[in-house]
Design an enzyme around this catalytic site. Structure first.
Site, PDB file in Angstrom:
ATOM      1  N   HIS A 244       0.811  -1.221   0.000  1.00 21.95           N
ATOM      2  CA  HIS A 244       0.000   0.000   0.000  1.00 21.95           C
ATOM      3  C   HIS A 244       0.844   1.271   0.000  1.00 21.95           C
ATOM      4  CE1 HIS A 244       0.765   0.762   4.318  1.00 21.95           C
ATOM      5  NE2 HIS A 244       0.764  -0.552   4.415  1.00 21.95           N
ATOM      6  N   ASN A 245       0.390   2.236  -0.798  1.00 16.99           N
ATOM      7  CA  ASN A 245       0.986   3.570  -0.895  1.00 16.99           C
ATOM      8  C   ASN A 245       2.375   3.586  -1.514  1.00 16.99           C
ATOM      9  OD1 ASN A 245      -0.997   3.938   1.712  1.00 16.99           O
ATOM     10  ND2 ASN A 245      -0.849   5.802   0.482  1.00 16.99           N
TER      11      ASN A 245
END
Length: 330
Positions: A244-245
């Site tokens: 994520h991210n």
């Protein structure tokens, strides 16, 4: 069956023809397995010695190599044998599986979904609410595309792939079998009472640029907030994790079993070797290379090559390995 003469093949490659053969070529094959009707390639000195015993009639060779064709055989000398061989492979590439009908009757497509021209959707696919598919998108059987996802023109999605809600996919992408795009990022924190774990909601999405290719069984997780981003032209191997991210720049390469932890940033043209692991919140700047099996714990400067676990600048790590071997001998 496709078949080509030496002259036709050389016209395609625009190389320098050395020697001659009247044998027509039915396909490419590696040196050791090639038959008389095959073309092969030699990209380094390591393989020159194998040419003498190979049964191939034609070899594509780097123009820097010292090698003779032999009787009734030919060489096509080119600047880069690997790139030339790619053209030959494309020439002999079999057609992709065909659709009897553009939209299979077992596909489930929400009434609000918008399909571009000449989309092909295979058996048992699911296309959710407010999904937008561009022109020429191909979904092979058993693909799921969830709500509000946008897929650009001429993107191909192979069977078993799941694209979760609100993802944005560019043009001319290829997702191989069982890719996961937009699953929840891995976010947990200890509960206040210390007796369990609290799941952190992952409310962002995944944005993937144009001409991205992702190998089988790889995962790109949605962001906690904002977006996980894969830039234009990135190529991701099988069994790769992008957490994520994370943000990947343009034309990055990730080899099999490598992984980015959360909020990793890659510049343009970064190469990650197989089984390499990148710590969360780390930045690897443009043009850097991470050797296979390495563990990156700190930022990597632009253009640098790092090796080892923990990863260090390549020359420094090689010197350490040499010193350790000497110590062991003593």
């Amino acid at each position: 069956m496709k078949s080509y003469s030496i002259q036709e093949l050389n016209t395609l490659l625009n190389g320098v023809l050395v020697g001659d053969t009247c044998q027509r070529i039915d396909g490419p094959e590696q040196l050791e397995k090639a038959k008389i009707n095959h073309i092969t390639f030699i990209g380094s000195n390591k393989y020159v010695k194998l040419w003498q015993d190979s049964k191939a009639s034609i070899a594509i060779v780097n123009d820097t190599l010292v090698i003779e064709p032999g009787k009734d055989r030919a060489l096509i000398r080119v600047k880069n044998a690997d790139l030339a061989m790619a053209k030959i492979l494309e020439l002999f590439n079999p057609c992709s599986p065909e659709f009897d009908t553009n939209i299979h009757p077992t596909a489930v497509i929400h009434p609000s979904a918008i399909l571009g021209e000449d989309c092909k959707i295979g058996a048992n696919c699911y296309v959710g609410k407010d999904v937008v598919l561009g022109n020429g998108v191909i979904l092979y059987p058993n693909v799921c595309v969830f709500d509000e996802t946008i897929i650009g023109d001429h993107t191909t999605v192979w069977s078993g792939t799941v694209i979760r809600e609100r993802c944005i996919i560019g043009n001319h992408c290829i997702f191989h079998t069982n890719v996961s795009i937009g699953a929840d990022g891995f976010g947990y924190r200890p509960s206040d009472d210390g007796r369990g774990l609290v799941k952190i909601p992952q409310i962002g999405n995944v944005i993937i640029g144009h001409y991205v290719e992702i190998g089988a069984n790889s995962c790109v997780d949605r962001a906690k907030f904002s977006s996980t981003i894969i830039g234009d032209g990135c190529k991701i191997d099988n069994l790769v994790q992008v957490a994520h991210n994370s943000v990947m720049g343009r034309s990055c390469i990730m080899a099999g079993h490598s992984g980015l932890a959360g909020s990793v940033t890659l510049g343009d043209g970064v190469i990650i070797g197989g089984s390499a692991s990148i710590k969360d919140h780390t930045t690897i700047h443009s043009g850097a290379t991470v050797g296979a099996g390495s563990g990156v714990m700190n930022d990597v400067p632009a253009g640098q090559t790092v090796l080892g676990y923990p990863a260090q600048e390549a020359r420094t790590m090689l010197k350490q390995w040499v010193a350790m071997k000497r110590m062991m001998k003593n």
